[in-house]
Scaffold this active site. Structure first.
Site, mmCIF file in Angstrom:
data_model
loop_
_atom_site.group_PDB
_atom_site.id
_atom_site.type_symbol
_atom_site.label_atom_id
_atom_site.label_comp_id
_atom_site.label_asym_id
_atom_site.label_seq_id
_atom_site.Cartn_x
_atom_site.Cartn_y
_atom_site.Cartn_z
ATOM 1 N N ASP A 28 0.867 -1.156 0.000
ATOM 2 C CA ASP A 28 0.000 0.000 0.000
ATOM 3 C C ASP A 28 0.919 1.224 0.000
ATOM 4 O O ASP A 28 2.109 1.101 0.271
ATOM 5 C CB ASP A 28 -0.835 -0.078 1.276
ATOM 6 C CG ASP A 28 -1.700 1.126 1.455
ATOM 7 O OD1 ASP A 28 -2.195 1.616 0.431
ATOM 8 O OD2 ASP A 28 -1.883 1.560 2.587
ATOM 9 N N LYS A 29 0.388 2.367 -0.322
ATOM 10 C CA LYS A 29 1.250 3.542 -0.300
ATOM 11 C C LYS A 29 1.091 4.332 0.993
ATOM 12 O O LYS A 29 1.989 4.396 1.817
ATOM 13 C CB LYS A 29 0.971 4.443 -1.494
ATOM 14 C CG LYS A 29 1.920 5.624 -1.564
ATOM 15 C CD LYS A 29 1.549 6.582 -2.661
ATOM 16 C CE LYS A 29 0.318 7.416 -2.325
ATOM 17 N NZ LYS A 29 0.555 8.376 -1.250
ATOM 18 N N ARG B 236 3.827 22.384 -8.498
ATOM 19 C CA ARG B 236 2.560 21.956 -9.081
ATOM 20 C C ARG B 236 1.738 21.344 -7.965
ATOM 21 O O ARG B 236 1.718 20.163 -7.752
ATOM 22 C CB ARG B 236 2.798 20.918 -10.155
ATOM 23 C CG ARG B 236 3.334 21.486 -11.436
ATOM 24 C CD ARG B 236 3.642 20.365 -12.393
ATOM 25 N NE ARG B 236 2.539 19.411 -12.465
ATOM 26 C CZ ARG B 236 1.476 19.580 -13.216
ATOM 27 N NH1 ARG B 236 1.335 20.658 -13.945
ATOM 28 N NH2 ARG B 236 0.528 18.676 -13.240
ATOM 29 N N ARG C 11 -5.217 3.961 -8.440
ATOM 30 C CA ARG C 11 -6.678 3.971 -8.424
ATOM 31 C C ARG C 11 -7.232 2.571 -8.218
ATOM 32 O O ARG C 11 -8.139 2.135 -8.910
ATOM 33 C CB ARG C 11 -7.219 4.526 -9.738
ATOM 34 C CG ARG C 11 -6.883 5.973 -9.946
ATOM 35 C CD ARG C 11 -7.990 6.844 -9.436
ATOM 36 N NE ARG C 11 -7.679 8.249 -9.640
ATOM 37 C CZ ARG C 11 -7.777 9.162 -8.687
ATOM 38 N NH1 ARG C 11 -8.170 8.804 -7.493
ATOM 39 N NH2 ARG C 11 -7.504 10.401 -8.936
ATOM 40 N N ASP D 94 -1.621 -0.846 5.828
ATOM 41 C CA ASP D 94 -1.906 -0.394 7.176
ATOM 42 C C ASP D 94 -3.364 -0.068 7.400
ATOM 43 O O ASP D 94 -3.775 0.167 8.522
ATOM 44 C CB ASP D 94 -1.070 0.844 7.502
ATOM 45 C CG ASP D 94 -1.558 2.053 6.737
ATOM 46 O OD1 ASP D 94 -1.985 1.869 5.590
ATOM 47 O OD2 ASP D 94 -1.514 3.154 7.289
ATOM 48 N N ASP E 85 -6.648 -2.346 3.014
ATOM 49 C CA ASP E 85 -5.634 -3.338 2.633
ATOM 50 C C ASP E 85 -5.969 -4.735 3.142
ATOM 51 O O ASP E 85 -5.249 -5.691 2.866
ATOM 52 C CB ASP E 85 -4.266 -2.929 3.194
ATOM 53 C CG ASP E 85 -3.887 -1.531 2.766
ATOM 54 O OD1 ASP E 85 -4.076 -1.232 1.584
ATOM 55 O OD2 ASP E 85 -3.416 -0.763 3.613
ATOM 56 N N LYS F 122 -9.362 27.406 -2.396
ATOM 57 C CA LYS F 122 -8.134 26.633 -2.587
ATOM 58 C C LYS F 122 -8.480 25.385 -3.370
ATOM 59 O O LYS F 122 -9.568 24.813 -3.205
ATOM 60 C CB LYS F 122 -7.482 26.290 -1.248
ATOM 61 C CG LYS F 122 -8.319 25.413 -0.337
ATOM 62 C CD LYS F 122 -7.597 25.151 0.969
ATOM 63 C CE LYS F 122 -8.425 24.223 1.845
ATOM 64 N NZ LYS F 122 -7.844 24.023 3.163
ATOM 65 N N THR G 61 -2.063 1.334 -5.060
ATOM 66 C CA THR G 61 -2.545 2.462 -4.279
ATOM 67 C C THR G 61 -3.847 2.993 -4.829
ATOM 68 O O THR G 61 -4.148 2.845 -6.009
ATOM 69 C CB THR G 61 -1.493 3.590 -4.254
ATOM 70 O OG1 THR G 61 -2.061 4.713 -3.621
ATOM 71 C CG2 THR G 61 -1.043 3.960 -5.641
#
Lengths: 1171, 352
Positions: free
Chosen positions: A386-387, A561, A738, A764, A768, A539, A641
């Site tokens: 997982d990220k 960016r 995705r 985590d 997952d 924002k 992820t």
């Protein structure tokens, strides 16, 4: 477990306060039984379970065979003693486990709670009761919320125990019951609930309340589930709908899939082969017996008549077959399985004990939650990671900003205002300077940050400390940044926002919140400042915002960016007009969302850019190094992820999965089946082509493969598995973005199915869990996102970097030890047992054993068990630092080199060779030998003692050769086993035992008479030499001609020479200097905007509460549209993190790191989420 | 393991820093290197060679003589006679002549040898009652069921000693005669002390006498069917060699491990000339009381005379095996050395 089976419920009917009515349906009570046995049922049930194991049944079968006198070639105790030992070890383990389950059951069942008026224990709750819950109490059962002490029937719960999410959630009672606050009213409440039967869907509930002749629909919003904790709510009342085992918590705690390692499966196959071998041997000997009985035995009948049931040689051969099956059963060692379990348990403890896998920041040690998978850790080929929270810390820090074209970065900082968060660390003198001098852009920049958000405040009344609760950590980071620069967000009401700007308290009236959603990718607030000017602050993602800026303003965004900030002044008229249209849209019943979005879009135009910010989700400590090391160990790392492609690519670069020397990065992001197929193929052919055309080039050539999920959906759904796999596996690194939790699991299953490789999934969060469960090994990171992943995992620890130690050190050792253990185990049993086979040719195939029956009983459980156990427990071929320095050492495990069918055959061949030597050398010597006093040594008992002694010595020498790491335990066990053999043998051959049981201990005196003879020792020495010398020679040759890396690494003086080839090249780690990459991520969900403006969550009786002291001010967000956590993209719903979670130490560490690698690469940037 | 720790604070759950738990136990890590393996191979070869030579020299000094009398010479008649079970009661003696070329120096042991007689069959070996032979009264009168079918006779009288082993006891006897110039001299044989000390004094005991004579003790039992006399008459002259502690019986009861075996019959009594130095060279005859039938199972019988050294009787296998092993180890050592020198990657070619 013997509960009566009721027909499956179709619909649940519950009548409040009417136990008699409810008892008709025999709903489960709230008493929870997770334990399997009680004192009476333990023995039969446990034995029954144990005998479902094939091995145990086999030995039981042998035991029964042994009771038939015509067959029995061994005393019954030779089987029953080891069997009893094995069964009792397992039984003790089961009993201990069950004892703890009983204890926790008791504890849970005896928790107190209020049953409307009187106190009760949890287990006495019945369906239909109305119970009272107090703040910070666990919810006892699944209850329907009737009323609360809070306005609007709201209450707040924490669901950490249920789904691992640590944020708070809002539940609301249906309005009709919300007024029932008085216990007496509740006692007379007689509503009836009809709802779905018990199920495990945490996010769904569907039912109807019938009360006073009216129907009210019930949803999950009205339910409090067992396992939740009530927070910030004084008290609430609920009607019990599901109790005990029917609750969603218990329904969800389904038994996890039982995982087996590949060694387990191989072992089972081999045991089957050995059975086959056993039958063959038995068959050969039975044929021999038939021939012998016909030729010789028939004639020998005057001395030894056939047993009464035997009337011909064929029947005798039949009996002989079974007798030999009994004798030779020791080729399938009864203690194998239990020894393997013991070794694995030991390895698990070593993992738990490892200090280097202890995270001092979070006080968490690594934990092996499954004790049966350790050696598979040494064979991992694919890691699915997982990220967020796994590779990254999931702690957002404000990292960079650009104001009015001026870029500010990280430097040291001394807080300039007393309200600053002491844990905040970012700072740039220039920025500070520009705040101090009152640069209007800078001020407006931070003002925006302090106003435009949906953060809530939890401030402790007594300390006055400000704690922010944000929907996503990145948003919290931004507000904290503003706070530290002197623009402190102090409090909010539905209509106002109070801030302290450079020391002055300013109150803005909040006119509207234009909330975030995934399509808009921005949020805005419209406020009226004290001077009466109306301004819109916005924002949002730069890509989105750029289109909405005034044309002249666009070039201001440079470099970063990230997240852009902009504002727009509104005139009263504009505001009035827009406000009207907004109200209109808000009231619309159809397409409300779309209409609102359209209104929002109308006003968010023509804005002026203020600047941009970057929020970094810091990589966890040591992640790039770990990934580099693991990929050097030939482990392929796939990142799966939920984030979008840019973010994923950036994280890929920052954690060194992708490097600039990866010449080809393929991105598959087609939307349709055809395009994906086309892209996949073209990539595949490219790989092919380059592989064929220039091999040398491909060596240096590293590929990466990035797959976006739209494409992935296609691949997984549309039979493109083959293409996907062949392409993906040709690549060095694969990133899938995705990805939904389900797809994560699908990818893992795909690799498992097609590659036959060992997979490890690490994650985590609750998203997952499916991946962790479906991979061979699941690793849970006990991080920010609760415990769901940890609970589903096989191993858990606090930081990703511990993975390298888990795999390269513990896994590698476990695999090595297990393989050496198994090789030796099979070897020693073949050496032991096959002697009987050779003796068969000399004893008329009569199934006479070579050894004393006590020796047979004790050989496996006493004489030879501990040295090999010690080896299996403690052996190390290279020290742990070396296996981290030389990741290539991990490869033998992946290739399954140390124990496979070939190795097995080598082992048993060696065993058989040893048995040949052990039989024929004593045979040749002793058949003619006499003692020095003339008494022949060729008697059976001397031969038995000689062979047994030679056997024990040979296998001891062999274990000494196999042991590469002689700890004190190995010494004690090896020498102790030898000592125990002689001691026990002398004891068994002693006069005392013989006098009491002459028929059992008829070997009296053999030990001393035999072992005092020099010729016996010469025989043993000869046999040992003949057994060991070839082994030694082969090992030496192998070492000399084909040294394994581990052999080379072991040599103390060789380290320096080899370091260059196998070890982590320092150059590569720091290689990616120049390229600046940044990315941004968004939490994928809507925030609290609506709730804030509605004012629902604002407490009416604030004053009364304040009087009570230390209660938390209940300004808590609700998440009415919270997506169901286990489905869909639940990535971020658990992200209400007080920013003060950041510990000083970790910050300090990260600062240090920041300095060190400042030139290395731009850190991963992920700007604020607009949730 | 899982002990509740009293520590608190941020490192409360930190595992102990003990060498055991951190797998840092001090350890000896032996390795197979050329410098250890090759010298030990040569050393082992040398040791084996020396042992082999020494053993060979020792064995050269021992002598052995085997005389197969199954159907040799006049025993042919007896052999034919024993073929017929009905003649079991009849006595048959025969004589075999042989000559010793070289004198047997030192102690000389006389064995009887049997070939193709399986004392190591499972049911045969089980067919005995050690309790009975330990002198237990209860077992004497009711032998173990393992003794079947030799536990009781047709009349139900218990057999002592019971079982197939005792029943099949070897019952030939030998008289060795030395032919000197002065005429034949019977070679004096000692027929005692043929067994292990433990057998004679621990494992086998006559039932408690209590002032009874041995025959009285054994009253109510009968002899094994193949025996000609009851157990208490095995040596009527020496009470310490009678009944269950008769040396011949004990020797027989210690079952041989293999179908071809020899068992001690007696040894040379060296008190008188001309046997003080052993058996002198010359002509000998052995007179055999031929009782034990072997033709049923195609067996052979022989008389064996040997002298012994410190490690027992003549045994050529051991020294030769040692010498061969030594040679093979040496060969291996040389091959290993060559391989190591020429092709080994150990140490020399590290740069590759």
């Amino acid at each position: 477990m013997f509960r009566k089976r009721l027909p499956p419920e179709e619909e649940r009917k519950v009548k409040a306060n009417d136990r008699e009515y409810n008892e008709k349906f025999q709903y489960a009570s709230n008493c929870i039984v997770t334990s399997k046995y009680n004192i009476i049922t333990f023995l039969p049930v446990n034995l029954f379970e144990q005998f479902q194991e094939v091995a145990n049944t086999y030995f039981l079968f042998l035991l029964i065979l042994q009771l038939i006198p015509q067959i029995s070639s061994l005393s019954w105790f030779t089987t029953i003693v080891p069997l009893a030992l094995v069964l009792s070890i397992t039984a003790v383990k089961d009993a201990t486990d069950d004892y703890f389950r009983h204890k926790s059951d008791n504890q849970v069942n005896n928790r107190d709670f209020n049953l409307l008026l009187q106190n009760e224990k949890w287990m006495n709750v019945r369906v239909g009761d109305i119970i009272k819950l107090e703040n910070n109490q666990f919810v006892a059962a699944d209850v329907l919320l009737l009323s609360t002490s809070e306005p609007h029937g709201l209450c707040y719960i924490e669901t950490a125990e249920l789904d691992g999410e640590t944020n708070m959630k809002v539940r609301q009672s249906i309005s009709v019951t919300a007024e029932l606050c008085d216990p007496n009213h509740l006692a007379s409440f007689d509503g009836e609930v009809m709802c779905e039967p018990p199920n495990n869907k945490l996010d769904r509930f569907c039912g109807t309340l019938y009360w006073r002749e009216k129907k009210y629909p019930l949803t999950n919003q009205n339910m409090l589930l067992r396992g939740c904790v009530l927070r910030n709510t004084e008290a609430c009342y609920g009607l019990v709908i599901f109790a005990g085992p029917d609750t969603k918590l218990m329904q969800n705690s389904g038994r996890t899939k039982f995982k087996r390692t590949s060694i387990d499966r191989l072992m089972n196959t081999l045991v089957l082969w050995i059975f086959g071998f056993l039958v063959c041997m038995g068959g050969i000997l039975a044929v021999g017996n038939a021939i012998w009985e016909k030729e010789v035995g028939f004639l020998f009948q005057s001395f030894l008549p056939w047993d009464p049931p035997v009337d011909n040689f064929l029947f005798s051969a039949f009996l002989s077959f079974w007798s030999y099956v009994i004798i030779l059963n020791t080729v399938v060692p009864i203690s194998l399985y239990v020894s393997v379990e013991v070794i694995r348990l030991g390895h698990s403890y070593f993992i738990n004990w490892d200090q280097q896998m202890f995270c001092s920041q979070c006080n968490t040690a690594a934990e092996a939650r499954t004790t049966t998978l350790n050696e598979e850790l040494g064979q991992v080929e694919y890691i699915f990671s997982d990220k967020t929270g796994t590779l990254t810390q999931n702690i957002m820090t404000f990292n960079k900003c650009s104001i009015n074209g001026q870029s500010y970065g990280m430097l040291n900082f001394t807080p300039l205002n007393p309200l600053a968060d002491p844990n905040f660390c970012f700072y740039d003198e220039k920025l500070l300077e520009s705040v101090k001098v009152g640069d209007p852009h800078t001020h407006e920049f931070f003002r925006l940050l302090s106003l435009c958000h949906t953060v809530m405040i939890v401030s402790s009344v007594c300390t006055g400390e400000l704690v922010y609760k944000a929907q996503s950590p990145d948003e919290g980071a931004l507000v904290t940044a503003a706070r530290n620069f002197g623009f402190v967000f102090r409090s909010r009401t539905p209509g106002t926002i109070t801030t302290t700007e450079m020391g002055q308290t300013v109150t803005y009236s909040l006119l509207a919140i234009l909330d975030f959603n995934n399509i808009r990718k921005r949020m805005s607030v419209i406020v009226r400042n004290p001077e009466g000017r109306i301004r819109l602050y916005c924002k949002g993602a730069d890509t989105v915002l750029v289109e909405r800026l005034q044309p002249c303003n666009q070039e201001l965004i440079n470099g970063l960016r990230t997240l852009a900030l902009a504002y727009r002044d509104l005139s009263e008229e504009e505001w009035e007009a827009w406000s009207e249209s907004h109200r209109f849209a808000d009231k619309a019943t159809d397409c409300r969302e779309d209409r609102l979005a359209a209104t929002y879009d109308k006003i968010e135009q023509e804005m002026l850019l203020l600047g941009a910010t970057a929020i970094e989700d810091k990589l966890q400590e040591g992640v790039p190094e770990t990934i580099a090391l693991l990929s050097l160990a030939n482990i392929k790392i796939w990142v799966l992820t939920g984030d979008k492609q840019e973010t994923a690519v950036n994280i890929g670069y920052s954690c060194k999965m992708l490097t600039d020397d990866m010449t080809e990065v393929f991105i598959i992001s087609g939307h349709t089946v055809q395009s994906v197929r086309h892209e996949l193929r073209s990539v595949f052919f490219k790989c092919r082509f380059s592989q064929i055309s220039c091999v040398k080039y491909t060596l240096e050539h590293q590929r990466t493969y990035i797959l976006e999920i739209k494409s992935q959906k296609c691949t997984l759904d549309w039979n493109m598995e083959e293409e996907f796999l062949s392409t993906a596996c040709a690549c060095k690194a694969v990133i899938c973005c995705r990805v939904t939790p389900l797809q994560k699991a699908q990818v893992v299953e795909l690799i498992k199915k097609h590659k036959k490789a060992v997979t490890l999934a690490v994650g985590d969060g609750a998203n997952d869990v499916s991946m962790i469960k479906s991979a061979h090994i699941g690793v849970g990171i006990s991080g920010q996102e609760g415990i769901q992943a940890v609970l589903a995992s096989d191993y858990s620890f606090a930081q990703f970097r511990f993975l390298q130690r888990l795999l390269l050190v513990h896994g590698r050792w476990s695999y090595l030890r297990m393989c050496r253990f198994l090789c030796y185990f099979f070897y020693k049993n073949f050496a032991f047992t096959m002697v009987h086979f050779w003796f068969g040719f000399f004893c008329g195939f009569s199934a006479q054993t070579v050894y004393d029956q006590f020796f047979i009983t004790l050989y496996n459980i006493v004489y030879t068990s501990l040295p090999v156990l010690a080896m299996g427990m403690f052996d190390q071929d290279v020290p742990d630092q070396r296996s981290l320095e030389y990741p290539k050492l991990y490869e033998p495990g992946q290739l399954n080199l140390l124990f496979n069918k070939r190795e097995f055959f080598i082992c048993i061949t060696q065993g058989i060779y040893t048995s040949v030597v052990l039989f024929f050398v004593p045979y040749a010597v002793l058949s003619d030998a006499t003692q020095s006093n003339g008494v022949p040594l060729a008697d059976y008992q001397s031969f038995a003692v000689t062979t047994a002694t030679a056997l024990v010595i040979v296998v001891s020498v062999q274990i000494a050769l196999d042991t590469g790491f002689w700890t004190v335990f190995n010494h004690v066990f090896v020498w102790g086993s030898l000592g125990s053999f002689f001691t026990i043998m002398f004891a068994l051959h002693s006069q005392t035992l013989f006098r009491n049981l002459p028929n059992q201990f008829h070997f009296v005196g053999s030990a001393q008479n035999t072992l005092l003879q020099p010729v016996v020792w010469l025989t043993i020495a000869l046999a040992t030499a003949i057994c060991i010398v070839p082994v030694l020679a082969f090992r030496f040759l192998k070492l000399d001609l084909k040294p394994q890396l581990s052999d080379t690494v072991r040599k103390p003086n060789m380290g320096g020479v080899w370091r260059g080839t196998g070890s982590v090249s320092e150059g590569r780690l720091g290689a990616r200097g120049g390229s600046r990459r940044s990315g941004y991520a968004f939490a994928h969900q809507e925030g609290f905007g609506e709730l804030i403006t509605s004012g629902k969550n604002m407490r009416l009786s604030k004053a009364s509460l304040a009087g009570r002291g230390s209660q938390l001010v209940p300004e808590h967000p609700t998440e009415q549209d919270l997506p169901p956590l286990l489905g869909k993209q639940a990535m971020s719903s658990r992200w209400i993190n007080p920013i003060c979670l950041l510990s000083t130490t970790s910050l300090h560490a990260s600062l240090e790191r920041g300095k060190d690698c400042s030139k290395q690469t731009v850190n991963f940037i992920c700007p604020v989420s607009l949730s | 393991m899982g002990k509740e720790k009293s520590k608190s604070g941020p490192l409360a759950r930190r595992p102990d820093n003990s060498a055991f738990k951190q797998q840092r136990l001090p350890a000896w890590t032996p390795m197979l290197t050329a410098s250890t393996v090759l010298p030990s191979f040569y050393l082992l070869a040398l040791i084996c060679m020396l042992l082999g030579v020494w053993l060979l020299l020792t064995v050269q000094n021992t002598q052995e003589m085997k005389v197969d009398y199954t159907e040799a010479g006049s025993c042919n008649l007896c052999f034919e006679m024993r073929k017929n079970v009905s003649n079991a009661g009849q006595k048959c003696t025969c004589m075999i002549m042989f000559s010793i070329e070289k004198a047997f120096k030192g102690d000389v042991f006389i064995y009887y040898g049997l070939r193709n007689f399986h004392q190591n069959l499972r049911r045969y070996m089980d067919s005995r009652d050690d309790g009975q032979m330990l002198g237990r009264k209860s077992n004497l009168k009711s032998p173990s069921s393992y003794c079947k079918p030799f536990d009781v006779d047709e009349k139900g009288v218990p057999i002592a000693p019971c079982g197939a082993v005792a029943n099949s006891m070897f019952n030939d006897s030998f008289i060795l005669t030395y032919y000197t110039i002065n005429g034949p001299t019977v070679v004096p044989l000692l027929r005692k002390g043929l067994t292990w000390y433990t057998d004679k004094n621990v494992k086998y005991r006559n039932p408690k006498m209590d002032n009874l004579t041995l025959p009285e003790v054994f009253e109510g039992t009968t002899r094994p069917p193949y025996w000609q006399k009851p157990v208490y008459q095995l040596d009527p002259f020496d009470p310490n060699n009678n009944g269950f502690i008769n040396d011949d019986l004990l020797v027989w009861m210690r079952e041989a491990a293999f179908p071809n075996f020899k068992k001690l019959y007696g040894f040379l009594y060296r008190a008188n000339k001309p046997f003080t130095k052993g058996l002198p060279a010359g002509n000998y005859s052995v007179a055999i009381s031929y009782n034990f039938p072997v033709q049923y199972f195609k067996g052979r019988k022989e008389v064996v005379l040997t002298t012994v050294s410190w490690f027992g009787g003549q045994n050529h296998f051991l020294p030769i095996a040692y010498l061969v092993t030594s040679g093979l180890i040496l060969l291996t050592a040389v091959v290993l050395t060559v391989v190591w020198w020429k092709f080994g990657k150990d140490g020399k070619n590290m740069a590759d």
